[in-house]
Scaffold this motif. Structure first.
Motif, PDB file in Angstrom:
ATOM      1  N   ILE A  28       0.685  -1.187   0.182  1.00 57.02           N
ATOM      2  CA  ILE A  28       0.034  -0.092   0.062  1.00 57.02           C
ATOM      3  C   ILE A  28       1.011   1.425  -0.079  1.00 57.02           C
ATOM      4  CG2 ILE A  28      -0.343   0.043   2.580  1.00 57.02           C
ATOM      5  CD1 ILE A  28      -3.156   0.935   2.128  1.00 57.02           C
ATOM      6  N   TYR A  78      -8.104   2.322  -1.714  1.00 54.19           N
ATOM      7  CA  TYR A  78      -6.887   1.754  -2.198  1.00 54.19           C
ATOM      8  C   TYR A  78      -7.128   0.291  -2.147  1.00 54.19           C
ATOM      9  CZ  TYR A  78      -2.495   0.903  -3.779  1.00 54.19           C
ATOM     10  OH  TYR A  78      -1.405   0.229  -4.557  1.00 54.19           O
ATOM     11  N   GLN A  85      -2.443   7.556  -6.752  1.00 53.80           N
ATOM     12  CA  GLN A  85      -2.858   7.716  -5.335  1.00 53.80           C
ATOM     13  C   GLN A  85      -3.852   8.888  -5.215  1.00 53.80           C
ATOM     14  OE1 GLN A  85      -0.233   8.362  -2.200  1.00 53.80           O
ATOM     15  NE2 GLN A  85      -0.984   6.927  -0.959  1.00 53.80           N
ATOM     16  N   LEU A 100      -7.752   8.835  -3.981  1.00 55.31           N
ATOM     17  CA  LEU A 100      -8.225   9.704  -2.951  1.00 55.31           C
ATOM     18  C   LEU A 100      -9.116  10.968  -3.305  1.00 55.31           C
ATOM     19  CD1 LEU A 100      -7.758   9.690   0.105  1.00 55.31           C
ATOM     20  CD2 LEU A 100      -5.776  11.603  -0.220  1.00 55.31           C
ATOM     21  N   ASN A 111      -4.638   7.274   1.549  1.00 57.61           N
ATOM     22  CA  ASN A 111      -5.436   6.474   1.098  1.00 57.61           C
ATOM     23  C   ASN A 111      -6.804   6.112   1.945  1.00 57.61           C
ATOM     24  OD1 ASN A 111      -3.109   4.962  -0.671  1.00 57.61           O
ATOM     25  ND2 ASN A 111      -2.275   4.883   1.509  1.00 57.61           N
TER      26      ASN A 111
END
Length: 131
Positions: free
Chosen positions: A8, A80, A70, A74, A123
């Motif tokens: 992640i 995610y 990312q 978001l 995330n």
């Protein structure tokens, strides 16, 4: 073939480590320096310590396409990844008490109940309970 590691992206590995261990309850598995202030930092579920490791990956700090992806997830409110839990309502209440910010409160959709929170490291994470 089996999954042993999931990564992640996080913008601050230390901040992520504190959030994922102190608030979410994951356990530290590996912490090795990689140079340049980066670490090979993996966590495991306290309930499945032999299960897949979660790598807190500093990619957004070093690879612009990862940061763009990312940011887009978001901004769109998309999670995610997801973590399965036995009781979304109980987990929601526990995390709210720890000042975790949710964008979606527990919601039932078909055969699942889910909620979405911000991990403070770039995330949205979805919690899912199978009903």
């Amino acid at each position: 073939m089996k999954v042993t590691l999931i990564s992640i992206p996080v913008r601050d590995q230390e901040k992520a480590l504190q959030f994922y261990t102190k608030k979410l309850g994951f356990l530290l598995k590996k912490d090795a320096p990689l140079g340049g202030g980066n670490r090979w930092l993996t966590l495991v579920s306290k309930d499945w310590q032999d299960g897949p490791e979660l790598l807190l990956e500093p990619a957004p700090n070093h690879f612009e396409p990862c940061k763009v992806f990312q940011d887009a997830l978001l901004e769109a409110g998309y999670p995610y990844t997801q973590f399965d839990v036995d009781d979304v309502d109980a987990e929601y209440e526990r995390l709210i008490a720890l000042d975790v910010q949710f964008s979606i409160k527990p919601t039932t959709m078909g055969t699942v109940k889910y909620a979405v929170f911000n991990d403070t490291c770039g995330n949205n994470i979805q919690l899912v309970e199978t009903l």
